[in-house]
Design an enzyme around this catalytic site. Structure first.
Site, PDB file in Angstrom:
ATOM      1  N   HIS A  14       0.795  -1.232   0.000  1.00 18.83           N
ATOM      2  CA  HIS A  14       0.000   0.000   0.000  1.00 18.83           C
ATOM      3  C   HIS A  14       0.832   1.289   0.000  1.00 18.83           C
ATOM      4  CE1 HIS A  14      -3.392  -2.527   0.230  1.00 18.83           C
ATOM      5  NE2 HIS A  14      -3.592  -2.571   1.526  1.00 18.83           N
ATOM      6  N   HIS A  56      -9.614   2.146   0.340  1.00 21.66           N
ATOM      7  CA  HIS A  56      -9.564   1.037   1.302  1.00 21.66           C
ATOM      8  C   HIS A  56     -10.680   1.119   2.351  1.00 21.66           C
ATOM      9  CE1 HIS A  56      -7.679  -2.226   3.468  1.00 21.66           C
ATOM     10  NE2 HIS A  56      -6.665  -2.251   2.636  1.00 21.66           N
ATOM     11  N   GLU A  70     -11.426  -3.600  -2.900  1.00 26.13           N
ATOM     12  CA  GLU A  70     -10.405  -2.705  -3.446  1.00 26.13           C
ATOM     13  C   GLU A  70     -10.267  -2.960  -4.940  1.00 26.13           C
ATOM     14  OE1 GLU A  70      -6.894  -3.301  -0.690  1.00 26.13           O
ATOM     15  OE2 GLU A  70      -8.468  -4.441   0.300  1.00 26.13           O
TER      16      GLU A  70
HETATM   17  C1  BGC Z   1      -4.589  -6.451   2.204  1.00 24.70           C
HETATM   18  C2  BGC Z   1      -4.530  -7.163   3.525  1.00 24.70           C
HETATM   19  C3  BGC Z   1      -4.090  -6.191   4.567  1.00 24.70           C
HETATM   20  C4  BGC Z   1      -5.069  -5.045   4.585  1.00 24.70           C
HETATM   21  C5  BGC Z   1      -4.732  -3.990   5.586  1.00 24.70           C
HETATM   22  C6  BGC Z   1      -5.571  -5.340   2.330  1.00 24.70           C
HETATM   23  O1  BGC Z   1      -5.627  -4.631   1.139  1.00 24.70           O
HETATM   24  O2  BGC Z   1      -4.924  -7.296   1.145  1.00 24.70           O
HETATM   25  O3  BGC Z   1      -3.643  -8.243   3.457  1.00 24.70           O
HETATM   26  O4  BGC Z   1      -4.016  -6.779   5.823  1.00 24.70           O
HETATM   27  O5  BGC Z   1      -5.136  -4.459   3.324  1.00 24.70           O
HETATM   28  O6  BGC Z   1      -3.431  -3.606   5.480  1.00 24.70           O
END
Ligand code: BGC
Length: 380
Positions: free
Chosen positions: A134, A208, A345
């Site tokens: 991310h 998110h 997402e």
């Molecule tokens: C990921 C997860 C992660 C979450 C929070 C999601 O987009 O796929 O693995 O724990 O984000 O970070």
């Protein structure tokens, strides 16, 4: 007006007030701004309230472009906030799992925090075991965006922009990003992403938000029924990096082509579910055309709330909040336990910069990155 009509209207208004059916109040579409807090280095941030005239309301802060609340009606017209988050700004400064935030430059994982572009190897923060997740240590979710309330007749719209400097978090190119959030008369939260660069780079933007259509903090999401229009998914290794294969969902617990309760198969003895500790997988969307396509539809039986996800993106990470563990107390002091929300997402596939067979995430100077996702709310 006849006395009878006046009496009927007055009675109607009284019963609405008593039953609390009509909050939030009906308003004309628009955007309101109020101060939300200050970052650790003293930048003031605001909270914008978008209303669409049907009572639907979304609040967004320019810190991380974060969706803080989203109020939608159930089948009886009663409104609830259907996303996880915090009542006050301080919550967003702690260690929290990207509640409602804009994710960039690269949503999802890049293996070992490395990729090669034009013969140069770029190094990113390894903030998820050995991988980069991310956007790194200070991704777009932790940046203060410039905000502009956009004049629009029928909808409420907020434009956020951010310039990410060449080398920020290890990514090449000065990148100018614009994200437009709008709330339409059809009870849709529409997100338009756009970007340009002055040097070849990679980019994968998403939002998110953690949804619980029964209302945030109302237990787990296992009885929600999920349909994802995907024949294939990208299987992952134990660190959640795709193996490169596009695997058929047929005969697996990842087959959501027919609406199925999220909890029906989530704890099955399946290697993919073990790696994700539940669903944490990218689905290869079945796209009928190049434009905005229906990707998923979720229903929550007790409230009747329905959320449809439409996107121009080729993939969808369906994540069931497996890493929430009850340590975070969110809005209204609600405890966010394991699987108390799910994320949808919309995105390109994880680790695309290292996967030559996946759709490309490279953006070059002169090109325009453009992507749209719609979260549409209704009841049944
Ligand atoms: C990921 C997860 C992660 C979450 C929070 C999601 O987009 O796929 O693995 O724990 O984000 O970070």
């Amino acid at each position: 007006m006849t006395f009878r009509l006046f009496y009927a209207i007055a009675l109607g208004m009284m019963s609405v007030a008593v039953l609390g059916l009509a909050e939030p109040a009906q308003e004309t579409p628009g955007v309101k701004r109020m101060p939300f807090g200050k970052t650790k280095d003293g930048h003031p941030v605001d909270l914008y309230t978008l209303t669409n005239g049907n009572g639907m309301e979304v609040t967004i802060t320019n810190y991380g472009g974060t969706v803080v609340s989203l109020k939608t009606p159930d089948r009886k017209g009663k409104f609830a906030d259907v996303v996880l988050g915090f009542d006050t700004f301080d919550g967003y400064l702690g260690n929290e799992p990207y509640f409602g935030a804009l994710i960039g430059r690269y949503g999802n994982r890049i293996a070992k925090g490395r990729f090669t572009l034009d013969g140069h190897e770029y190094h990113l923060a390894q903030n998820d075991n050995a991988n980069s997740l991310h956007g790194g240590l200070k991704g777009f979710d932790k940046r203060v965006w410039s905000a502009k309330e956009m004049p629009a007749k029928d909808l409420a719209a907020l434009q956020l922009s951010y310039v990410s400097k060449d080398g920020e978090e290890g990514y090449p190119g000065n990148l100018s990003v614009t994200v437009n959030y709008s709330l339409t008369p059809n009870n849709e939260l529409k997100i338009d992403y756009a970007a340009t660069t002055d040097k070849d780079t990679v980019l994968n933007l998403t939002n998110h938000s953690y949804f619980n259509l029964a209302g945030q903090g109302q237990g787990d999401i296992l009885t929600h029924r999920m349909m994802i229009d995907a024949d294939r998914f990208t299987p992952v290794d134990s660190t959640l990096i795709p193996t490169g294969e596009l695997k058929s969902v047929a005969g697996t617990p990842l087959d959501f082509r027919k609406a199925t309760a999220i909890g029906a198969r989530i704890d099955q003895n399946d290697e993919q579910l073990k790696f994700g500790k539940g669903y944490d997988h990218n689905f290869v969307l079945h796209r009928q055309n190049g434009g905005l396509t229906m990707a998923a539809r979720v229903t929550e039986p007790s409230s009747g709330r329905v959320m449809e996800v439409l996107t121009t993106e080729p993939g969808l990470q369906f994540y069931t909040g497996n890493f929430l563990d009850g340590t975070i107390h969110g809005k209204g002091a609600k405890v966010y336990g394991r699987r108390s929300a799910f994320c949808m997402e919309t995105q390109h596939f994880p680790d695309s910069p290292n996967q030559p067979k996946f759709p490309s995430t490279v953006l070059k100077p002169g090109q325009q990155y453009q992507s749209t996702t719609v979260y549409r709310f209704s009841v049944e």
